[in-house]
Design a protein around this motif. Structure first.
Motif, PDB file in Angstrom:
ATOM      1  N   VAL A  64       0.785  -1.332   0.099  1.00  0.00           N
ATOM      2  CA  VAL A  64       0.111   0.062   0.065  1.00  0.00           C
ATOM      3  C   VAL A  64       0.781   1.279  -0.013  1.00  0.00           C
ATOM      4  CG1 VAL A  64      -1.880   1.305   1.461  1.00  0.00           C
ATOM      5  CG2 VAL A  64      -1.917  -0.981   0.950  1.00  0.00           C
ATOM      6  N   SER A  65       2.113   1.296   0.795  1.00  0.00           N
ATOM      7  CA  SER A  65       2.829   2.382   0.834  1.00  0.00           C
ATOM      8  C   SER A  65       3.522   2.607  -0.553  1.00  0.00           C
ATOM      9  CB  SER A  65       3.822   2.431   1.963  1.00  0.00           C
ATOM     10  OG  SER A  65       4.535   1.374   1.824  1.00  0.00           O
ATOM     11  N   TYR A  67       2.054   1.797  -3.360  1.00  0.00           N
ATOM     12  CA  TYR A  67       1.300   2.259  -4.366  1.00  0.00           C
ATOM     13  C   TYR A  67       1.125   3.723  -4.143  1.00  0.00           C
ATOM     14  CZ  TYR A  67      -3.460   2.787  -6.521  1.00  0.00           C
ATOM     15  OH  TYR A  67      -4.504   3.351  -7.144  1.00  0.00           O
ATOM     16  N   TYR A  68       0.888   4.024  -2.885  1.00  0.00           N
ATOM     17  CA  TYR A  68       0.577   5.443  -2.550  1.00  0.00           C
ATOM     18  C   TYR A  68       1.724   6.575  -3.015  1.00  0.00           C
ATOM     19  CZ  TYR A  68      -0.374   9.559   0.390  1.00  0.00           C
ATOM     20  OH  TYR A  68      -0.838  10.703   1.107  1.00  0.00           O
ATOM     21  N   ARG A  69       3.022   6.066  -2.744  1.00  0.00           N
ATOM     22  CA  ARG A  69       4.065   6.738  -3.325  1.00  0.00           C
ATOM     23  C   ARG A  69       4.090   7.054  -4.766  1.00  0.00           C
ATOM     24  NH1 ARG A  69       9.701   6.147  -0.147  1.00  0.00           N
ATOM     25  NH2 ARG A  69       9.090   6.343   2.031  1.00  0.00           N
ATOM     26  N   LEU A  72       1.444   9.379  -5.518  1.00  0.00           N
ATOM     27  CA  LEU A  72       1.982  10.879  -5.185  1.00  0.00           C
ATOM     28  C   LEU A  72       3.114  11.443  -6.563  1.00  0.00           C
ATOM     29  CD1 LEU A  72       2.612  10.840  -1.377  1.00  0.00           C
ATOM     30  CD2 LEU A  72       0.825  12.147  -2.444  1.00  0.00           C
ATOM     31  N   ASN A  78      -4.145   8.453 -10.407  1.00  0.00           N
ATOM     32  CA  ASN A  78      -5.522   8.451  -9.346  1.00  0.00           C
ATOM     33  C   ASN A  78      -6.697   9.231 -10.207  1.00  0.00           C
ATOM     34  OD1 ASN A  78      -6.373   7.782  -7.204  1.00  0.00           O
ATOM     35  ND2 ASN A  78      -5.964   9.586  -5.892  1.00  0.00           N
ATOM     36  N   HIS A  91      -9.372  11.873  -2.976  1.00  0.00           N
ATOM     37  CA  HIS A  91      -8.622  10.987  -1.815  1.00  0.00           C
ATOM     38  C   HIS A  91      -8.078   9.958  -2.602  1.00  0.00           C
ATOM     39  CE1 HIS A  91     -12.466   9.257  -3.283  1.00  0.00           C
ATOM     40  NE2 HIS A  91     -11.947   8.200  -3.206  1.00  0.00           N
ATOM     41  N   PHE A  92      -7.256   8.989  -1.472  1.00  0.00           N
ATOM     42  CA  PHE A  92      -6.662   7.883  -2.085  1.00  0.00           C
ATOM     43  C   PHE A  92      -7.218   6.714  -1.522  1.00  0.00           C
ATOM     44  CE2 PHE A  92      -3.215   4.697  -0.770  1.00  0.00           C
ATOM     45  CZ  PHE A  92      -2.964   4.466  -2.157  1.00  0.00           C
ATOM     46  N   CYS A  93      -7.615   5.659  -2.303  1.00  0.00           N
ATOM     47  CA  CYS A  93      -8.093   4.589  -2.092  1.00  0.00           C
ATOM     48  C   CYS A  93      -7.492   3.382  -2.740  1.00  0.00           C
ATOM     49  CB  CYS A  93      -9.551   4.578  -2.289  1.00  0.00           C
ATOM     50  SG  CYS A  93      -9.997   4.793  -3.944  1.00  0.00           S
ATOM     51  N   TRP A 116      -8.481   6.657   2.084  1.00  0.00           N
ATOM     52  CA  TRP A 116      -7.507   7.725   2.933  1.00  0.00           C
ATOM     53  C   TRP A 116      -7.886   9.112   2.270  1.00  0.00           C
ATOM     54  CZ3 TRP A 116      -4.313   8.211   6.979  1.00  0.00           C
ATOM     55  CH2 TRP A 116      -3.542   8.992   6.794  1.00  0.00           C
ATOM     56  N   ARG A 118      -7.313  12.856   2.486  1.00  0.00           N
ATOM     57  CA  ARG A 118      -6.265  13.802   2.721  1.00  0.00           C
ATOM     58  C   ARG A 118      -6.398  14.946   3.800  1.00  0.00           C
ATOM     59  NH1 ARG A 118      -4.418  14.059  -3.459  1.00  0.00           N
ATOM     60  NH2 ARG A 118      -3.592  11.914  -3.478  1.00  0.00           N
TER      61      ARG A 118
END
Length: 124
Positions: A64-65, A67-69, A72, A78, A91-93, A116, A118
């Motif tokens: 997940v981290s 994917y989040y990076r 970003l 997204n 948001h991030f999902c 998530w 923001r």
């Protein structure tokens, strides 16, 4: 103009990007698949080191981290399309499927979607 609670309309797109929803009108037309090979030994070593430091790290949290990076670093990941208009999520999902075994031994699936936000910095 209708407002969306989950996204903001992206207006500064190139002509090619604006035409994509017309070229691929069905949801399944625009699916993307990626395959990546990872060094499992390096991941296990990293998880062990973090756990020795007292941090709770799992394989799922690493995925997940990562994917989040990626989101970003590349915000267009997204984006989503609705009514042939392109929007940027607010948001991030991420979603995943949990495989369980029932008491009678038959497999069962449960899908989970985590969001998530923001603005409030919380997992809804």
């Amino acid at each position: 103009m209708a407002m969306r609670p989950d996204g903001t309309r992206v207006r500064d797109l190139t002509a090619i990007m604006q035409a994509l929803p017309y070229v691929m009108p069905k949801r399944y037309d625009a699916q993307n698949w990626a395959e990546e090979n990872l060094d499992e030994d390096a991941i296990r070593d990293y998880i062990r080191a973090k756990r020795r430091e007292g941090r709770s790290v799992t394989h799922m949290s690493l995925l997940v981290s990562a994917y989040y990076r990626a989101v970003l670093k590349n915000p267009k990941i997204n984006y989503f399309v609705m009514n042939r208009r392109i929007y940027k999520r607010n948001h991030f999902c991420f979603s995943f499927v949990i495989l369980k075994t029932r008491a009678d031994g038959t497999p069962d699936e449960t899908s989970l979607k985590c969001i998530w936000n923001r603005r409030t910095r919380c997992l809804l």
